[in-house]
Design a protein around this motif. Structure first.
Motif, PDB file in Angstrom:
ATOM      1  N   HIS A 259       0.491  -4.137   4.524  1.00 42.59           N
ATOM      2  CA  HIS A 259       0.909  -4.513   5.872  1.00 42.59           C
ATOM      3  C   HIS A 259       1.023  -3.232   6.713  1.00 42.59           C
ATOM      4  CE1 HIS A 259       3.274  -5.968   9.084  1.00 42.59           C
ATOM      5  NE2 HIS A 259       4.418  -5.555   8.614  1.00 42.59           N
ATOM      6  N   GLU A 260       1.682  -2.209   6.156  1.00 47.59           N
ATOM      7  CA  GLU A 260       1.741  -0.907   6.838  1.00 47.59           C
ATOM      8  C   GLU A 260       1.214   0.155   5.890  1.00 47.59           C
ATOM      9  OE1 GLU A 260       5.805  -1.173   7.693  1.00 47.59           O
ATOM     10  OE2 GLU A 260       5.505  -1.964   9.711  1.00 47.59           O
TER      11      GLU A 260
ATOM     12  N   THR B 275       9.526   8.320  -4.428  1.00 49.58           N
ATOM     13  CA  THR B 275       8.072   8.150  -4.452  1.00 49.58           C
ATOM     14  C   THR B 275       7.517   8.344  -5.864  1.00 49.58           C
ATOM     15  OG1 THR B 275       7.925   8.830  -2.161  1.00 49.58           O
ATOM     16  CG2 THR B 275       5.918   9.039  -3.470  1.00 49.58           C
TER      17      THR B 275
ATOM     18  N   ALA C  98      10.785  -1.784   0.246  1.00 50.67           N
ATOM     19  CA  ALA C  98      12.042  -2.169   0.896  1.00 50.67           C
ATOM     20  C   ALA C  98      12.216  -1.307   2.135  1.00 50.67           C
ATOM     21  CB  ALA C  98      13.210  -1.935  -0.066  1.00 50.67           C
TER      22      ALA C  98
ATOM     23  N   ILE D 190       7.812  15.933   2.580  1.00 50.92           N
ATOM     24  CA  ILE D 190       8.211  15.546   1.218  1.00 50.92           C
ATOM     25  C   ILE D 190       8.372  16.837   0.427  1.00 50.92           C
ATOM     26  CG2 ILE D 190       7.449  14.381  -0.911  1.00 50.92           C
ATOM     27  CD1 ILE D 190       7.905  12.268   1.106  1.00 50.92           C
TER      28      ILE D 190
ATOM     29  N   TYR E 141      18.333   8.392   5.713  1.00 50.54           N
ATOM     30  CA  TYR E 141      18.762   7.267   4.874  1.00 50.54           C
ATOM     31  C   TYR E 141      18.622   7.627   3.390  1.00 50.54           C
ATOM     32  CZ  TYR E 141      18.226   4.904   9.326  1.00 50.54           C
ATOM     33  OH  TYR E 141      18.349   4.554  10.644  1.00 50.54           O
TER      34      TYR E 141
ATOM     35  N   GLY F  86       0.817  -1.220   0.000  1.00 53.81           N
ATOM     36  CA  GLY F  86       0.000   0.000   0.000  1.00 53.81           C
ATOM     37  C   GLY F  86       0.842   1.257   0.000  1.00 53.81           C
TER      38      GLY F  86
ATOM     39  N   CYS G  91      16.546  12.823  -1.021  1.00 52.68           N
ATOM     40  CA  CYS G  91      15.438  13.498  -0.331  1.00 52.68           C
ATOM     41  C   CYS G  91      15.945  14.626   0.568  1.00 52.68           C
ATOM     42  CB  CYS G  91      14.675  12.516   0.544  1.00 52.68           C
ATOM     43  SG  CYS G  91      14.436  10.904  -0.183  1.00 52.68           S
TER      44      CYS G  91
ATOM     45  N   THR H 139       6.864   6.154   2.228  1.00 53.39           N
ATOM     46  CA  THR H 139       6.557   7.579   2.022  1.00 53.39           C
ATOM     47  C   THR H 139       5.767   8.125   3.205  1.00 53.39           C
ATOM     48  OG1 THR H 139       6.402   7.089  -0.329  1.00 53.39           O
ATOM     49  CG2 THR H 139       5.614   9.249   0.360  1.00 53.39           C
TER      50      THR H 139
HETATM   51  C1  FAD Z   1      14.168   7.622   5.108  1.00 55.90           C
HETATM   52  C2  FAD Z   1      13.582   7.745   3.721  1.00 55.90           C
HETATM   53  C3  FAD Z   1      13.213   8.984   3.269  1.00 55.90           C
HETATM   54  C4  FAD Z   1      12.645   9.121   2.005  1.00 55.90           C
HETATM   55  N1  FAD Z   1      12.252  10.363   1.567  1.00 55.90           N
HETATM   56  C5  FAD Z   1      11.761  10.503   0.316  1.00 55.90           C
HETATM   57  C6  FAD Z   1      11.406  11.777  -0.196  1.00 55.90           C
HETATM   58  O1  FAD Z   1      11.517  12.792   0.504  1.00 55.90           O
HETATM   59  N2  FAD Z   1      10.944  11.860  -1.470  1.00 55.90           N
HETATM   60  C7  FAD Z   1      10.828  10.756  -2.265  1.00 55.90           C
HETATM   61  O2  FAD Z   1      10.394  10.884  -3.417  1.00 55.90           O
HETATM   62  N3  FAD Z   1      11.170   9.529  -1.822  1.00 55.90           N
HETATM   63  C8  FAD Z   1      11.643   9.381  -0.559  1.00 55.90           C
HETATM   64  N4  FAD Z   1      12.015   8.150  -0.113  1.00 55.90           N
HETATM   65  C9  FAD Z   1      11.863   6.997  -1.010  1.00 55.90           C
HETATM   66  C10 FAD Z   1      10.395   6.545  -1.055  1.00 55.90           C
HETATM   67  O3  FAD Z   1       9.866   6.498   0.269  1.00 55.90           O
HETATM   68  C11 FAD Z   1      10.289   5.184  -1.717  1.00 55.90           C
HETATM   69  O4  FAD Z   1      10.913   5.227  -2.979  1.00 55.90           O
HETATM   70  C12 FAD Z   1       8.824   4.778  -1.882  1.00 55.90           C
HETATM   71  O5  FAD Z   1       8.198   4.682  -0.622  1.00 55.90           O
HETATM   72  C13 FAD Z   1       8.720   3.437  -2.593  1.00 55.90           C
HETATM   73  O6  FAD Z   1       7.371   3.106  -2.698  1.00 55.90           O
HETATM   74  P1  FAD Z   1       6.923   1.581  -2.858  1.00 55.90           P
HETATM   75  O7  FAD Z   1       5.455   1.632  -3.037  1.00 55.90           O
HETATM   76  O8  FAD Z   1       7.758   0.917  -3.869  1.00 55.90           O
HETATM   77  O9  FAD Z   1       7.303   0.875  -1.468  1.00 55.90           O
HETATM   78  P2  FAD Z   1       6.954   1.226   0.046  1.00 55.90           P
HETATM   79  O10 FAD Z   1       6.664   2.654   0.240  1.00 55.90           O
HETATM   80  O11 FAD Z   1       8.043   0.618   0.861  1.00 55.90           O
HETATM   81  O12 FAD Z   1       5.587   0.427   0.321  1.00 55.90           O
HETATM   82  C14 FAD Z   1       5.583  -0.961   0.435  1.00 55.90           C
HETATM   83  C15 FAD Z   1       4.237  -1.443   0.948  1.00 55.90           C
HETATM   84  O13 FAD Z   1       4.195  -2.878   0.914  1.00 55.90           O
HETATM   85  C16 FAD Z   1       3.735  -3.364   2.157  1.00 55.90           C
HETATM   86  N5  FAD Z   1       4.249  -4.722   2.377  1.00 55.90           N
HETATM   87  C17 FAD Z   1       5.527  -5.130   2.526  1.00 55.90           C
HETATM   88  N6  FAD Z   1       5.579  -6.447   2.699  1.00 55.90           N
HETATM   89  C18 FAD Z   1       4.288  -6.896   2.654  1.00 55.90           C
HETATM   90  C19 FAD Z   1       3.684  -8.172   2.786  1.00 55.90           C
HETATM   91  N7  FAD Z   1       4.406  -9.274   2.984  1.00 55.90           N
HETATM   92  N8  FAD Z   1       2.328  -8.258   2.708  1.00 55.90           N
HETATM   93  C20 FAD Z   1       1.559  -7.138   2.503  1.00 55.90           C
HETATM   94  N9  FAD Z   1       2.084  -5.909   2.370  1.00 55.90           N
HETATM   95  C21 FAD Z   1       3.438  -5.791   2.444  1.00 55.90           C
HETATM   96  C22 FAD Z   1       4.257  -2.329   3.144  1.00 55.90           C
HETATM   97  O14 FAD Z   1       3.585  -2.436   4.390  1.00 55.90           O
HETATM   98  C23 FAD Z   1       3.915  -1.055   2.382  1.00 55.90           C
HETATM   99  O15 FAD Z   1       2.544  -0.755   2.521  1.00 55.90           O
HETATM  100  C24 FAD Z   1      12.511   7.983   1.173  1.00 55.90           C
HETATM  101  C25 FAD Z   1      12.874   6.713   1.649  1.00 55.90           C
HETATM  102  C26 FAD Z   1      13.389   6.593   2.914  1.00 55.90           C
HETATM  103  C27 FAD Z   1      13.756   5.216   3.415  1.00 55.90           C
END
Ligand code: FAD
Length: 309
Positions: free
Chosen positions: A32-33, A287, A114, A44, A134, A9, A138, A38
């Motif tokens: 899960h969360e 994001t 991740a 942001i 990390y 999500g 950003c 993000t």
């Molecule tokens: C400290 C930090 C700061 C950041 N700041 C920025 C920023 O300022 N601007 C920017 O553009 N990007 C930023 N990023 C990067 C950005 O957050 C990520 O690139 C983005 O969140 C990736 O999105 P995603 O949907 O791929 O994964 P995620 O956001 O990680 O979402 C993954 C989802 O999958 C779910 N999930 C995982 N395993 C399971 C499972 N087994 N069953 C069900 N659900 C599961 C999780 O609960 C979550 O809901 C930052 C990252 C970090 C770590």
């Protein structure tokens, strides 16, 4: 049986859900969360059209948009995915949680993201988002004219340092061994910059601070002495851990556990299974990129469904 099950999500999963529900696919998002990584960011600054506000609010708007178009959401942690054969020899997928609850789907978009690898030292959690970060892409601009430390000298550490040269007043790069693992050309470029100082054989012991970070303690492994740096920021760049435990043996992963995808189609090694965002082997993790990848993945998944179901 859903047309598509989206696992995750975050930005990738929610964007996939918006597109899937607008294509009138029956869509369930398992999260899960809520909101993913993000949603954990207090501010942001680099998402187009959205500056300086909470990541959680941004992701709530993604979520609401998907729900308004008809996507269903469920709090569910996937522990295992299996492929099964149905009527007319059509295969389908089953997602299971630890209690054995099952959800069936014709296709899958995996967007489980991740998490950043933690150093595990004192002060790291306490000063998270208060000087500890990390993500250089950003947060580098928040450290204008301030001294900072970068922990780790792989490619992401060197890249973080390079970005920081535009902002910070001084950049210490702490390397655990006596060699830099990252790209030699970038290392040489950094060595020529007077703001940069590599510190080799340095083991970070503690991140210090008051309300915000104000120092870092490390052990100089050559002399055995503890030394302190006055820094306002600590960039931890020691890798990330993809959320792919539930995929082992199901589709191809690389040596770091990221899902291998075709970058043009977001297809995984398993037909009918697509993946998007930080969980995949794409290079950039942001994001806006995760959102775009989520859209790409579901549009390809839609084409696959049309020709296979
Ligand atoms: C400290 C930090 C700061 C950041 N700041 C920025 C920023 O300022 N601007 C920017 O553009 N990007 C930023 N990023 C990067 C950005 O957050 C990520 O690139 C983005 O969140 C990736 O999105 P995603 O949907 O791929 O994964 P995620 O956001 O990680 O979402 C993954 C989802 O999958 C779910 N999930 C995982 N395993 C399971 C499972 N087994 N069953 C069900 N659900 C599961 C999780 O609960 C979550 O809901 C930052 C990252 C970090 C770590």
């Amino acid at each position: 049986m859903y047309d598509v099950l989206i696992i995750g999500g975050g930005a990738a999963g929610m964007t996939a859900a918006i597109y899937a529900s607008r294509k009138k696919l029956s869509t369930l998002v398992l999260e899960h969360e809520r909101g993913g990584q993000t949603a954990l960011q207090p501010e942001i600054w680099n998402y187009p059209g959205y500056t300086g506000k909470e990541g959680a609010k941004l992701l709530e708007t993604f979520r609401q948009q998907a729900v308004d178009f008809g996507a269903e959401m469920k709090s569910f942690r996937v522990e295992k995915i299996e492929k099964e054969k149905g009527e007319n020899n059509h295969s389908f997928f089953v997602a299971k949680d630890k209690d054995g609850n099952k959800i069936e789907t014709k296709s899958l978009v995996i967007a489980s993201g991740a998490k950043p690898r933690k150093l595990g030292v004192s002060g790291e959690e306490e000063f998270d988002n208060k000087g500890v970060t990390y993500c250089a892409t950003c947060d580098a601009p928040l450290f204008g004219d301030k001294p900072v430390a970068v922990i780790g000298a792989g490619n992401s550490g060197l890249d973080a340092a390079l970005q920081l040269t535009k902002y910070a007043s001084k950049i210490y790069i702490l390397v655990r061994s006596d060699t830099v693992k990252g790209d030699k050309v970038t290392q040489e470029k950094l060595e020529k910059d007077p703001k940069i100082e590599f510190i080799f054989n340095a083991e970070t012991k503690e991140i210090k601070g008051d309300k915000f970070v104000n120092g870092l303690l490390y052990k100089d492994k050559d002399s055995g002495e503890d030394k302190e740096l006055k820094v306002d920021g600590v960039f931890i760049t020691i890798g990330s851990i993809p959320n792919t435990e539930f995929l082992k043996g199901f589709c191809d992963l690389n040596q770091w556990g990221q899902i291998l995808i075709n970058p043009r189609t977001n297809a995984t090694s398993k037909a009918g299974v697509f993946a998007a965002g930080d969980v995949t082997d794409i290079e950039e993790r942001q994001t806006v990129i995760a959102a775009g990848e989520g859209a790409k993945a579901i549009l390809q998944c839609y084409k696959w469904l049309k020709s296979n179901h």
